[in-house]
Design a protein around this motif. Sequence first.
Motif, PDB file in Angstrom:
ATOM      1  N   GLU A  16      -1.389 -27.541  43.984  1.00 34.14           N
ATOM      2  CA  GLU A  16      -0.639 -28.806  44.002  1.00 34.14           C
ATOM      3  C   GLU A  16      -1.796 -29.764  43.705  1.00 34.14           C
ATOM      4  OE1 GLU A  16       2.624 -29.511  44.175  1.00 34.14           O
ATOM      5  OE2 GLU A  16       2.841 -27.302  43.973  1.00 34.14           O
ATOM      6  N   PRO A  17      -1.414 -31.047  42.861  1.00 35.01           N
ATOM      7  CA  PRO A  17      -2.292 -31.951  42.550  1.00 35.01           C
ATOM      8  C   PRO A  17      -2.560 -32.799  43.672  1.00 35.01           C
ATOM      9  CG  PRO A  17      -0.163 -32.542  41.653  1.00 35.01           C
ATOM     10  CD  PRO A  17       0.040 -31.031  41.946  1.00 35.01           C
ATOM     11  N   ASN A  18      -4.064 -33.545  43.782  1.00 34.51           N
ATOM     12  CA  ASN A  18      -4.161 -34.206  44.853  1.00 34.51           C
ATOM     13  C   ASN A  18      -5.110 -35.272  44.604  1.00 34.51           C
ATOM     14  OD1 ASN A  18      -7.074 -33.462  45.764  1.00 34.51           O
ATOM     15  ND2 ASN A  18      -6.208 -31.532  45.245  1.00 34.51           N
ATOM     16  N   CYS A  19      -5.326 -36.138  45.587  1.00 34.83           N
ATOM     17  CA  CYS A  19      -6.113 -37.234  45.344  1.00 34.83           C
ATOM     18  C   CYS A  19      -7.066 -37.201  46.328  1.00 34.83           C
ATOM     19  CB  CYS A  19      -5.455 -38.672  45.441  1.00 34.83           C
ATOM     20  SG  CYS A  19      -4.284 -38.945  43.822  1.00 34.83           S
ATOM     21  N   ALA A  20      -7.679 -36.000  46.799  1.00 33.34           N
ATOM     22  CA  ALA A  20      -8.565 -36.160  47.774  1.00 33.34           C
ATOM     23  C   ALA A  20      -9.920 -36.716  47.367  1.00 33.34           C
ATOM     24  CB  ALA A  20      -9.385 -34.704  47.794  1.00 33.34           C
ATOM     25  N   PRO A  21     -10.730 -37.460  48.574  1.00 30.28           N
ATOM     26  CA  PRO A  21     -12.020 -38.223  47.958  1.00 30.28           C
ATOM     27  C   PRO A  21     -12.743 -37.407  47.263  1.00 30.28           C
ATOM     28  CG  PRO A  21     -11.444 -38.298  50.438  1.00 30.28           C
ATOM     29  CD  PRO A  21     -10.322 -37.151  49.922  1.00 30.28           C
ATOM     30  N   ARG A  22     -13.415 -38.238  46.190  1.00 29.22           N
ATOM     31  CA  ARG A  22     -14.502 -37.744  45.297  1.00 29.22           C
ATOM     32  C   ARG A  22     -13.668 -37.168  44.115  1.00 29.22           C
ATOM     33  NH1 ARG A  22     -20.300 -36.149  47.584  1.00 29.22           N
ATOM     34  NH2 ARG A  22     -20.417 -37.697  49.215  1.00 29.22           N
TER      35      ARG A  22
END
Length: 211
Positions: A16-22
């Motif tokens: 699943e797409p994510n907007c995790a740090p970095r």
Amino acid sequence: VKPIIHGPEDVYRIQEPNCAPRTVAAFMLERARYFQDMTQGEIGIHIPDLQGPFSVASQLWGVQDFILALYDNPDEARELLRRTTLGLIEYIRMFRDAIGENLVPIHCGAEGWMPSEAGICISEDLIAVVSPAICREFIAPGLNELGRSFGACYAHTCGDTEPCLDALMAVGNLRGMNFATSETDIEAVAARTGGSWVLFPHTSPVASPHL
């Protein structure tokens, strides 16, 4: 962008797409918030050049292999498009939550502007290189869903819009186009759309340096 799908079975294994740090996705959100804070809301913050569901899918699979998959593996192609559509909708909502009504939902900063409540404009540059049938079956559903989610959708493509114009005009939630006048005849498009669309072309040549 390096493809992460190397065969039809890989479609069902992608994360699943994510907007995790970095991640790049997180960086763009942080950058938008930074400029929002530094300008104190006095200057509109444009979204990045968001590629539409079809373009994102082609990058994940590789453009040539994805185009072939539309014919050889249409079920997997549709599933990938479903996932890229949902991921894009989620990311746009993150931008709206971060910037609010100061968000300008189009990436063409020099040539285009939209009020935040007008919908969303995304890039589907491959409209220019596929058939009307492919546009109708595989591109139009994602544009329609984006329009349903945000009130209206507008599509950007640098290439020639005319061959797929009828297929695009049949998309209920697609309300207009942004395109380059060096590739698309604006008078012809205006005549065919009959005032039913918002047309906001840019004039800088994209594929015709001699102009």
